[in-house]
Design a protein around this motif. Structure first.
Motif, PDB file in Angstrom:
ATOM      1  N   VAL A 248      -2.324 -13.083  -0.250  1.00 19.97           N
ATOM      2  CA  VAL A 248      -1.337 -12.360   0.556  1.00 19.97           C
ATOM      3  C   VAL A 248      -2.026 -11.396   1.516  1.00 19.97           C
ATOM      4  CG1 VAL A 248       0.493 -10.614   0.438  1.00 19.97           C
ATOM      5  CG2 VAL A 248       0.566 -12.603  -1.080  1.00 19.97           C
ATOM      6  N   ASP A 249      -3.011 -10.645   1.027  1.00 21.48           N
ATOM      7  CA  ASP A 249      -3.738  -9.716   1.894  1.00 21.48           C
ATOM      8  C   ASP A 249      -4.443 -10.460   3.024  1.00 21.48           C
ATOM      9  OD1 ASP A 249      -2.954  -7.534   0.479  1.00 21.48           O
ATOM     10  OD2 ASP A 249      -4.888  -7.118  -0.455  1.00 21.48           O
ATOM     11  N   THR A 250      -5.074 -11.575   2.693  1.00 24.47           N
ATOM     12  CA  THR A 250      -5.801 -12.348   3.700  1.00 24.47           C
ATOM     13  C   THR A 250      -4.860 -12.848   4.792  1.00 24.47           C
ATOM     14  OG1 THR A 250      -7.450 -13.053   2.073  1.00 24.47           O
ATOM     15  CG2 THR A 250      -7.255 -14.370   4.078  1.00 24.47           C
ATOM     16  N   LEU A 251      -3.742 -13.435   4.394  1.00 22.14           N
ATOM     17  CA  LEU A 251      -2.775 -13.936   5.372  1.00 22.14           C
ATOM     18  C   LEU A 251      -2.202 -12.799   6.214  1.00 22.14           C
ATOM     19  CD1 LEU A 251      -0.864 -16.511   3.123  1.00 22.14           C
ATOM     20  CD2 LEU A 251      -2.505 -17.035   4.940  1.00 22.14           C
ATOM     21  N   THR A 252      -1.933 -11.666   5.580  1.00 18.58           N
ATOM     22  CA  THR A 252      -1.361 -10.519   6.285  1.00 18.58           C
ATOM     23  C   THR A 252      -2.335  -9.955   7.310  1.00 18.58           C
ATOM     24  OG1 THR A 252      -0.011  -9.949   4.359  1.00 18.58           O
ATOM     25  CG2 THR A 252      -0.364  -8.222   5.995  1.00 18.58           C
ATOM     26  N   ILE A 253      -3.599  -9.812   6.923  1.00 20.07           N
ATOM     27  CA  ILE A 253      -4.618  -9.290   7.843  1.00 20.07           C
ATOM     28  C   ILE A 253      -4.750 -10.192   9.063  1.00 20.07           C
ATOM     29  CG2 ILE A 253      -7.106  -8.909   8.108  1.00 20.07           C
ATOM     30  CD1 ILE A 253      -7.058  -7.967   5.115  1.00 20.07           C
ATOM     31  N   LYS A 254      -4.760 -11.494   8.844  1.00 21.81           N
ATOM     32  CA  LYS A 254      -4.906 -12.429   9.959  1.00 21.81           C
ATOM     33  C   LYS A 254      -3.676 -12.428  10.864  1.00 21.81           C
ATOM     34  CE  LYS A 254      -8.941 -14.176   8.690  1.00 21.81           C
ATOM     35  NZ  LYS A 254     -10.138 -14.341   9.520  1.00 21.81           N
ATOM     36  N   CYS A 255      -2.493 -12.307  10.266  1.00 19.77           N
ATOM     37  CA  CYS A 255      -1.274 -12.232  11.086  1.00 19.77           C
ATOM     38  C   CYS A 255      -1.269 -10.970  11.933  1.00 19.77           C
ATOM     39  CB  CYS A 255      -0.034 -12.263  10.186  1.00 19.77           C
ATOM     40  SG  CYS A 255       0.334 -13.883   9.499  1.00 19.77           S
ATOM     41  N   ARG A 278       6.070 -11.879  -2.442  1.00 21.73           N
ATOM     42  CA  ARG A 278       5.097 -10.819  -2.156  1.00 21.73           C
ATOM     43  C   ARG A 278       4.598 -10.923  -0.720  1.00 21.73           C
ATOM     44  NH1 ARG A 278       3.079  -8.036  -6.132  1.00 21.73           N
ATOM     45  NH2 ARG A 278       3.346  -9.759  -7.612  1.00 21.73           N
ATOM     46  N   LEU A 279       4.385 -12.153  -0.250  1.00 21.47           N
ATOM     47  CA  LEU A 279       3.946 -12.353   1.132  1.00 21.47           C
ATOM     48  C   LEU A 279       5.021 -11.906   2.111  1.00 21.47           C
ATOM     49  CD1 LEU A 279       1.951 -13.461   3.212  1.00 21.47           C
ATOM     50  CD2 LEU A 279       2.910 -15.743   2.830  1.00 21.47           C
ATOM     51  N   ARG A 280       6.258 -12.222   1.837  1.00 24.59           N
ATOM     52  CA  ARG A 280       7.352 -11.806   2.725  1.00 24.59           C
ATOM     53  C   ARG A 280       7.445 -10.285   2.816  1.00 24.59           C
ATOM     54  NH1 ARG A 280      12.586 -15.753   2.675  1.00 24.59           N
ATOM     55  NH2 ARG A 280      11.478 -17.729   2.889  1.00 24.59           N
ATOM     56  N   GLU A 281       7.305  -9.624   1.672  1.00 24.75           N
ATOM     57  CA  GLU A 281       7.404  -8.157   1.652  1.00 24.75           C
ATOM     58  C   GLU A 281       6.260  -7.513   2.431  1.00 24.75           C
ATOM     59  OE1 GLU A 281       7.501  -7.303  -2.495  1.00 24.75           O
ATOM     60  OE2 GLU A 281       9.585  -7.982  -2.760  1.00 24.75           O
ATOM     61  N   ARG A 282       5.032  -8.031   2.245  1.00 24.55           N
ATOM     62  CA  ARG A 282       3.881  -7.458   2.940  1.00 24.55           C
ATOM     63  C   ARG A 282       3.980  -7.656   4.445  1.00 24.55           C
ATOM     64  NH1 ARG A 282      -1.078  -6.626   1.228  1.00 24.55           N
ATOM     65  NH2 ARG A 282      -1.248  -5.866   3.372  1.00 24.55           N
ATOM     66  N   LEU A 283       4.367  -8.858   4.864  1.00 29.14           N
ATOM     67  CA  LEU A 283       4.468  -9.116   6.298  1.00 29.14           C
ATOM     68  C   LEU A 283       5.576  -8.294   6.937  1.00 29.14           C
ATOM     69  CD1 LEU A 283       3.854 -12.963   6.587  1.00 29.14           C
ATOM     70  CD2 LEU A 283       2.362 -11.109   7.351  1.00 29.14           C
ATOM     71  N   ALA A 284       6.682  -8.113   6.223  1.00 25.44           N
ATOM     72  CA  ALA A 284       7.774  -7.292   6.757  1.00 25.44           C
ATOM     73  C   ALA A 284       7.293  -5.869   7.004  1.00 25.44           C
ATOM     74  CB  ALA A 284       8.953  -7.304   5.787  1.00 25.44           C
ATOM     75  N   THR A 285       6.501  -5.341   6.080  1.00 22.34           N
ATOM     76  CA  THR A 285       5.965  -3.992   6.228  1.00 22.34           C
ATOM     77  C   THR A 285       5.015  -3.898   7.412  1.00 22.34           C
ATOM     78  OG1 THR A 285       6.149  -3.582   3.852  1.00 22.34           O
ATOM     79  CG2 THR A 285       4.651  -2.170   5.079  1.00 22.34           C
ATOM     80  N   GLU A 286       4.131  -4.890   7.536  1.00 20.21           N
ATOM     81  CA  GLU A 286       3.126  -4.859   8.595  1.00 20.21           C
ATOM     82  C   GLU A 286       3.730  -5.001   9.988  1.00 20.21           C
ATOM     83  OE1 GLU A 286      -0.132  -4.162   8.601  1.00 20.21           O
ATOM     84  OE2 GLU A 286       0.158  -3.622   6.506  1.00 20.21           O
ATOM     85  N   ALA A 292       7.609  -4.944  15.529  1.00 17.12           N
ATOM     86  CA  ALA A 292       7.771  -6.383  15.705  1.00 17.12           C
ATOM     87  C   ALA A 292       8.773  -6.910  14.682  1.00 17.12           C
ATOM     88  CB  ALA A 292       6.422  -7.090  15.561  1.00 17.12           C
ATOM     89  N   GLN A 293       9.061  -8.209  14.763  1.00 19.13           N
ATOM     90  CA  GLN A 293      10.014  -8.848  13.856  1.00 19.13           C
ATOM     91  C   GLN A 293       9.356 -10.044  13.184  1.00 19.13           C
ATOM     92  OE1 GLN A 293      12.955  -9.335  17.228  1.00 19.13           O
ATOM     93  NE2 GLN A 293      14.408  -8.920  15.579  1.00 19.13           N
ATOM     94  N   VAL A 294       9.785 -10.333  11.965  1.00 16.53           N
ATOM     95  CA  VAL A 294       9.313 -11.524  11.271  1.00 16.53           C
ATOM     96  C   VAL A 294      10.499 -12.418  10.953  1.00 16.53           C
ATOM     97  CG1 VAL A 294       9.401 -10.419   8.987  1.00 16.53           C
ATOM     98  CG2 VAL A 294       7.932 -12.415   9.352  1.00 16.53           C
ATOM     99  N   PHE A 295      10.328 -13.713  11.131  1.00 17.08           N
ATOM    100  CA  PHE A 295      11.393 -14.693  10.903  1.00 17.08           C
ATOM    101  C   PHE A 295      10.876 -15.759   9.953  1.00 17.08           C
ATOM    102  CE2 PHE A 295      11.889 -12.901  15.093  1.00 17.08           C
ATOM    103  CZ  PHE A 295      13.259 -12.705  15.245  1.00 17.08           C
ATOM    104  N   TYR A 296      11.736 -16.228   9.073  1.00 19.27           N
ATOM    105  CA  TYR A 296      11.383 -17.337   8.202  1.00 19.27           C
ATOM    106  C   TYR A 296      12.658 -18.058   7.787  1.00 19.27           C
ATOM    107  CZ  TYR A 296      11.809 -13.151   5.263  1.00 19.27           C
ATOM    108  OH  TYR A 296      12.210 -11.953   4.721  1.00 19.27           O
TER     109      TYR A 296
END
Length: 345
Positions: A248-255, A278-286, A292-296
Motif C-alpha cells: 500500500v505504501d509503495t503504490l501510494t508513494i508512486k501515485c 487499506r489502499l483506498r483509505e491511504r490514497l484518499a488521504t494522499e 485532488a480526487q480519487v475515483f474507483y
C-alpha cells in the motif's frame, strides 16, 4: 447503441449489456474461483472449458434481465487480450459467431482499457484527463490518460504485479486462492509495528514498480520465524500486515509522484487490488492533501467483469471502430501503450 460485452480473459465469465444513452442495463458474472482453488491457481484448460459451459447461459440471462431479444443488440464487444489464449478464444469465437448471425458489428477490446474505464460506470465518473493506477493479478501500471486511447505509460512493474505478489504471499502463509482478499483479511488482526518490510523502488526516482524482492523478504521472514519456533497464527497475521502495508505504501508513494509529475488533479484506481480497503483509505488521504480526487469502481467491477468490456467497446464502436477483417482476435500479450485513439484510426 446497445452493446453486449463479453469477458473471458482468465477465470471469470462476465457478460453485460451497455446502452450509450441509458447506461448499464444488465450484467452477470460467474467466477471460477472455487474450481481453481483446489489447484492453488488458475488452470488454463479448465478455465477455457468452463467459459464454454457458462457463456451462452449468461448471455441469455442478461438479455432477459434487460428485457431484450438478441435481435435488439446493436453490436458486440469482447476481450481480445491480454489473457489466457484459450479463454480469450472462447469469448472471441462466441462474439464473432453471434455478430455474424445477427448482422451487427463486433469489436475486440483491451482488457486493461476496460479496467481503466470501469469507474465511468459510476454515478460520478471521472473526467479526462487523469492518472490511472491499474493494479490486478497480472498488471501494475501508472498511465496518464487524456482521452479514449490517448494513453502515456508512466511506469509499470518490472517483475511481479501487486496482485501476483499478494497471491504468492497468501500461498506462503497457507491461505487459499485467490490470495489478495485472504491476506487483507488476515492483516486486520496483525500488529502494525512488529515488522517493517521494504518499500521497493521508492528510494529512487521514477514510477516503475518491483514486488519480487518484497515477496522474497516475506518468505525469508517466515522461514526465520519457523526456525525460531515462533511461527504461530499471530505471527502470520503480523507478517500479512507488514506485507500489505508495504504494498500500500509503495503504490501510494508512486501515485503521489505521478500526480506531482503530471500536475493532474484526478486519480483513477482500477483492477482487482483496487478493492483493498487499506489502499483506498491511504490514497484518499494522499490525494486530499493535494486538493485532488480519487475515483474507483464499486466492488464487483474491480475484478474482471463484462460491464467494463461493454462500456469500453461501446465507446470505441460509437466512434466508428470495428473488427473490419472479420477475423477473431486473441492476443495473450498486448501492451497497452500500443492502443490508439479512435479519432486517429
Amino acid at each position: 447503441m446497445r452493446v453486449l460485452g463479453i469477458e473471458t480473459s482468465c477465470d471469470e465469465t462476465g457478460v453485460a449489456i451497455y446502452d450509450t444513452e441509458r447506461g448499464l442495463l444488465a450484467d452477470a458474472l460467474y467466477s471460477q474461483v472455487a474450481m481453481h482453488a483446489e489447484y492453488g491457481g488458475v488452470v488454463p484448460e479448465l478455465a477455457s472449458r468452463d467459459h464454454t459451459r457458462r457463456l451462452l447461459p449468461l448471455i441469455q440471462q442478461v438479455l432477459e434481465e434487460a428485457g431484450m431479444q438478441r435481435s435488439e443488440l446493436d453490436a458486440i464487444a469482447y476481450t481480445a487480450g491480454p489473457g489466457l489464449v484459450g479463454a480469450l478464444m472462447v469469448g472471441a469465437s462466441t462474439a464473432h459467431g453471434m455478430a455474424r448471425a445477427l448482422g451487427i458489428p463486433v469489436l475486440g477490446v483491451h482488457h486493461m482499457e476496460g479496467h481503466l474505464l470501469a469507474p465511468m460506470l459510476e454515478e460520478s465518473p471521472p473526467a479526462f484527463p487523469f492518472v490511472a493506477l491499474l493494479v490486478s493479478g497480472g498488471h501494475t501500471q501508472l498511465v496518464e490518460v487524456h482521452g479514449l486511447g490517448l494513453y502515456r505509460l508512466l511506469g509499470e512493474s518490472v517483475d511481479d504485479a501487486a496482485g501476483e505478489a499478494f497471491d504468492k504471499t497468501a500461498k506462503m502463509l497457507g491461505l487459499s486462492y485467490p490470495g489478495g482478499p485472504q491476506v487483507a483479511r488476515l492483516a486486520e488482526t496483525g500488529n502494525p509495528g512488529r515488522f517493517r518490510f521494504p518499500r521497493p523502488m521508492t528510494d529512487r526516482p521514477g514510477l516503475d514498480f518491483s514486488f519480487s524482492g518484497l515477496k522474497t523478504h516475506t518468505l525469508t521472514t517466515l522461514r526465520q520465524l519457523e526456525q525460531a519456533g515462533e511461527l504461530d497464527d499471530q505471527a502470520r497475521a503480523d507478517v500479512a500486515r507488514a506485507f500489505e502495508e508495504a504494498v500500500v505504501d509503495t503504490l501510494t508513494i508512486k501515485c503521489r509522484r505521478a500526480l506531482d509529475d503530471t500536475g493532474l488533479k484526478r486519480l483513477v484506481m482500477a483492477g482487482g487490488v483496487s478493492a483493498n480497503q487499506r489502499l483506498r483509505e491511504r490514497l484518499a488521504t494522499e490525494v486530499a492533501k493535494r486538493n485532488a480526487q480519487v475515483f474507483y469502481p464499486r466492488g464487483r467491477f474491480c475484478t474482471d467483469n463484462g460491464a467494463m468490456i461493454a462500456l469500453a467497446g461501446a465507446l470505441r464502436l460509437q466512434a466508428g471502430e470495428r473488427d473490419e477483417t472479420g477475423q477473431m482476435k486473441a492476443v495473450p500479450r498486448w501492451p497497452m501503450d500500443t492502443l490508439t485513439s479512435p479519432a486517429s484510426a
